[in-house]
Motif scaffolding. Structure first.
Motif, PDB file in Angstrom:
ATOM      1  N   HIS A  85     -11.020   0.434   1.436  1.00  7.61           N
ATOM      2  CA  HIS A  85     -10.241   0.510   2.174  1.00  7.61           C
ATOM      3  C   HIS A  85      -9.662   0.344   2.788  1.00  7.61           C
ATOM      4  O   HIS A  85     -10.418   0.557   3.843  1.00  7.61           O
ATOM      5  N   ARG A  86      -8.813   0.386   3.183  1.00  8.86           N
ATOM      6  CA  ARG A  86      -7.254  -0.481   4.111  1.00  8.86           C
ATOM      7  C   ARG A  86      -8.270  -1.738   4.214  1.00  8.86           C
ATOM      8  O   ARG A  86      -8.159  -2.252   6.470  1.00  8.86           O
ATOM      9  N   ASP A  87      -8.993  -2.602   3.971  1.00  8.29           N
ATOM     10  CA  ASP A  87      -9.899  -4.267   4.087  1.00  8.29           C
ATOM     11  C   ASP A  87      -8.244  -4.810   3.737  1.00  8.29           C
ATOM     12  O   ASP A  87      -8.451  -5.220   2.774  1.00  8.29           O
ATOM     13  N   LEU A  88      -6.895  -4.868   4.387  1.00 10.38           N
ATOM     14  CA  LEU A  88      -6.249  -5.999   3.983  1.00 10.38           C
ATOM     15  C   LEU A  88      -5.783  -6.884   5.533  1.00 10.38           C
ATOM     16  O   LEU A  88      -5.968  -5.506   6.659  1.00 10.38           O
ATOM     17  N   GLN A  89      -5.154  -8.111   5.163  1.00 13.77           N
ATOM     18  CA  GLN A  89      -4.467  -8.564   6.247  1.00 13.77           C
ATOM     19  C   GLN A  89      -3.412  -8.953   5.686  1.00 13.77           C
ATOM     20  O   GLN A  89      -3.654 -10.457   4.604  1.00 13.77           O
ATOM     21  N   PHE A 107     -14.529  11.567   1.990  1.00 11.88           N
ATOM     22  CA  PHE A 107     -13.393  10.587   2.997  1.00 11.88           C
ATOM     23  C   PHE A 107     -12.224  11.247   2.888  1.00 11.88           C
ATOM     24  O   PHE A 107     -11.559  10.242   3.587  1.00 11.88           O
ATOM     25  N   LYS A 108     -11.879  12.176   1.655  1.00 14.12           N
ATOM     26  CA  LYS A 108     -10.226  12.059   2.090  1.00 14.12           C
ATOM     27  C   LYS A 108      -9.734  10.668   2.163  1.00 14.12           C
ATOM     28  O   LYS A 108     -10.058   9.768   1.458  1.00 14.12           O
ATOM     29  N   ASP A 109      -8.429  10.908   1.946  1.00 13.84           N
ATOM     30  CA  ASP A 109      -7.695  10.106   2.384  1.00 13.84           C
ATOM     31  C   ASP A 109      -7.380   8.926   3.353  1.00 13.84           C
ATOM     32  O   ASP A 109      -7.040   8.397   4.171  1.00 13.84           O
ATOM     33  N   GLN A 110      -8.049  10.059   4.240  1.00 12.57           N
ATOM     34  CA  GLN A 110      -8.142   9.594   6.746  1.00 12.57           C
ATOM     35  C   GLN A 110      -6.565   8.977   6.938  1.00 12.57           C
ATOM     36  O   GLN A 110      -6.817   8.501   7.354  1.00 12.57           O
ATOM     37  N   GLY A 111      -6.127  10.255   6.175  1.00  9.19           N
ATOM     38  CA  GLY A 111      -4.768   9.894   6.768  1.00  9.19           C
ATOM     39  C   GLY A 111      -4.239   9.222   6.389  1.00  9.19           C
ATOM     40  O   GLY A 111      -2.711   8.527   6.776  1.00  9.19           O
ATOM     41  N   GLY A 112      -4.270   9.029   5.128  1.00 11.58           N
ATOM     42  CA  GLY A 112      -3.091   7.312   4.694  1.00 11.58           C
ATOM     43  C   GLY A 112      -4.205   5.997   4.910  1.00 11.58           C
ATOM     44  O   GLY A 112      -4.902   5.888   5.015  1.00 11.58           O
ATOM     45  N   HIS A 113      -2.880   5.018   5.120  1.00 12.89           N
ATOM     46  CA  HIS A 113      -2.750   3.731   5.501  1.00 12.89           C
ATOM     47  C   HIS A 113      -2.591   3.526   6.680  1.00 12.89           C
ATOM     48  O   HIS A 113      -2.978   1.942   7.016  1.00 12.89           O
ATOM     49  N   PHE A 144       0.784  -0.861   0.010  1.00 14.04           N
ATOM     50  CA  PHE A 144      -0.165   0.314  -0.241  1.00 14.04           C
ATOM     51  C   PHE A 144       0.318   0.916   0.103  1.00 14.04           C
ATOM     52  O   PHE A 144       0.602   2.337  -0.554  1.00 14.04           O
ATOM     53  N   LEU A 145       2.057   1.106   0.404  1.00 16.12           N
ATOM     54  CA  LEU A 145       2.967   2.056   0.458  1.00 16.12           C
ATOM     55  C   LEU A 145       3.648   2.325  -1.179  1.00 16.12           C
ATOM     56  O   LEU A 145       4.091   1.400  -1.511  1.00 16.12           O
ATOM     57  N   LEU A 181      -7.892  -3.272  -5.773  1.00 18.15           N
ATOM     58  CA  LEU A 181      -9.230  -3.718  -5.797  1.00 18.15           C
ATOM     59  C   LEU A 181      -9.466  -2.424  -4.894  1.00 18.15           C
ATOM     60  O   LEU A 181     -10.681  -2.197  -5.612  1.00 18.15           O
ATOM     61  N   ARG A 182      -8.528  -1.620  -4.297  1.00 12.53           N
ATOM     62  CA  ARG A 182      -9.186   0.001  -4.139  1.00 12.53           C
ATOM     63  C   ARG A 182      -9.587   0.257  -4.319  1.00 12.53           C
ATOM     64  O   ARG A 182     -10.424   1.594  -4.618  1.00 12.53           O
ATOM     65  N   ARG A 183      -8.655   0.630  -6.214  1.00  9.77           N
ATOM     66  CA  ARG A 183      -9.524   1.761  -7.033  1.00  9.77           C
ATOM     67  C   ARG A 183     -10.925   0.935  -7.108  1.00  9.77           C
ATOM     68  O   ARG A 183     -11.009   2.014  -8.219  1.00  9.77           O
ATOM     69  N   ARG A 184     -10.614  -0.342  -7.630  1.00 11.21           N
ATOM     70  CA  ARG A 184     -12.197  -0.575  -8.104  1.00 11.21           C
ATOM     71  C   ARG A 184     -13.429  -0.211  -7.280  1.00 11.21           C
ATOM     72  O   ARG A 184     -14.621   0.036  -7.791  1.00 11.21           O
TER      73      ARG A 184
END
Length: 294
Positions: A49-53, A288-294, A25-26, A41-44
């Protein structure tokens, strides 16, 4: 200050999950660029957003994936959205540093048992409508074929340490990450690849014949060959797809190119896995903007 980042580096096993093929993500400024399944997936769909592990680990065999890793899967079966799970051991089930390396490789029978146990556990944890992609094992002959006569970074200045010598040194210390592939013994390299293919076929058969209540299941070969072809078209050399320091793991370039191959295969053959494009992406981003990044 030179060692300020060591705690983080050690907890990540000297890996960079934030730049990885699946969960990166960086932006990477070291050795390549970042492209990942998560970013696409985030662009799609900005709801991803932020849903990863990332619960992978260096050297994790199929046997340990259930007992030590899947237990930490963060997904609520009743409240969360469906998940996409990438299951990939890559080469760990055939790689070890033992003298009798073949005897310590996972057998097809054991592979079947290990993976089925893991999948049954996933079926009890994943929300209905999830997807699991099994990735076949790599053909590690690529390593010796493209690196053995090249100089390792330690030997580039004085032209005195090749990867072949490094592999032999690690094998002598019995700390080789893969005695079956990192060896001048061509017969042993071929036997290791033969076992890797057998284990990949186990995964392929599971995807073909097994059904689960809460997810559908797919198989894809490890995309090293296609990655090398794409890199050649871009003017690159195969050896650049291997991490130069350890001479074993995929490089940042290989990870980014592999993402594209996996994505295109999913779009073409399993579009339901990726979901539809969200028509409200622009509005979501504006609010929501980028919510401070990831």
């Amino acid at each position: 200050k030179s060692f300020a980042n060591l705690p983080m580096a050690f907890t990540d096993e000297l890996d960079w999950p934030q730049f990885s093929e699946i969960t990166g993500f960086l932006n990477s400024t070291i050795g390549g660029w970042t492209d990942s399944l998560y970013l696409r997936l985030r662009r799609r769909n900005r709801c991803n957003h932020r849903d990863l592990q990332n619960i992978s680990q260096n050297g994790m065999l199929s046997f340990f994936s259930f007992f030590f890793k899947l237990y930490y899967l963060a997904r609520n079966q009743l409240l969360d959205n469906p998940a996409i799970v990438i299951y990939a051991t890559i080469g760990n089930d055939v790689c070890n540093g033992n003298r009798d390396t073949l005897a310590h490789m996972t057998t097809p029978k054991k592979m079947l048992s290990n993976v089925m146990q893991a999948l049954r556990y996933l079926d009890s944890r994943l929300p209905n409508g999830s997807h699991v992609i099994l990735t076949g094992l790599v053909d590690g002959r690529f390593l010796w074929d493209n690196l053995h006569d090249r100089y390792h970074p330690l030997g580039q200045l004085n032209k005195d340490v090749t990867y072949s010598q490094l592999y032999s040194f690690l094998d002598c210390l019995q700390v080789s990450p893969c005695s079956g592939w990192l060896t001048p013994n061509e017969t042993l390299r071929n036997l290791t690849s033969e076992r890797a293919l057998q284990l990949s076929n186990v995964l392929k058969e599971i995807a073909r014949s097994e059904k689960f209540a809460n997810f559908d299941i797919f198989y894809m070969d490890f995309p090293l060959r296609q990655t090398a072809e794409e890199w050649r078209k871009m003017g690159g050399e195969p050896w650049q797809l291997i991490e130069p320091v350890d001479g074993f793991h995929p490089s940042q370039i290989a990870a980014a190119l592999g993402t594209s191959i996996t994505w295109q295969k999913a779009l073409r053959e399993w579009p339901q896995v990726l979901g539809k494009e969200n028509p409200f992406n622009d509005q979501i981003e504006a609010i929501f903007k980028d919510q401070g990044g990831h």
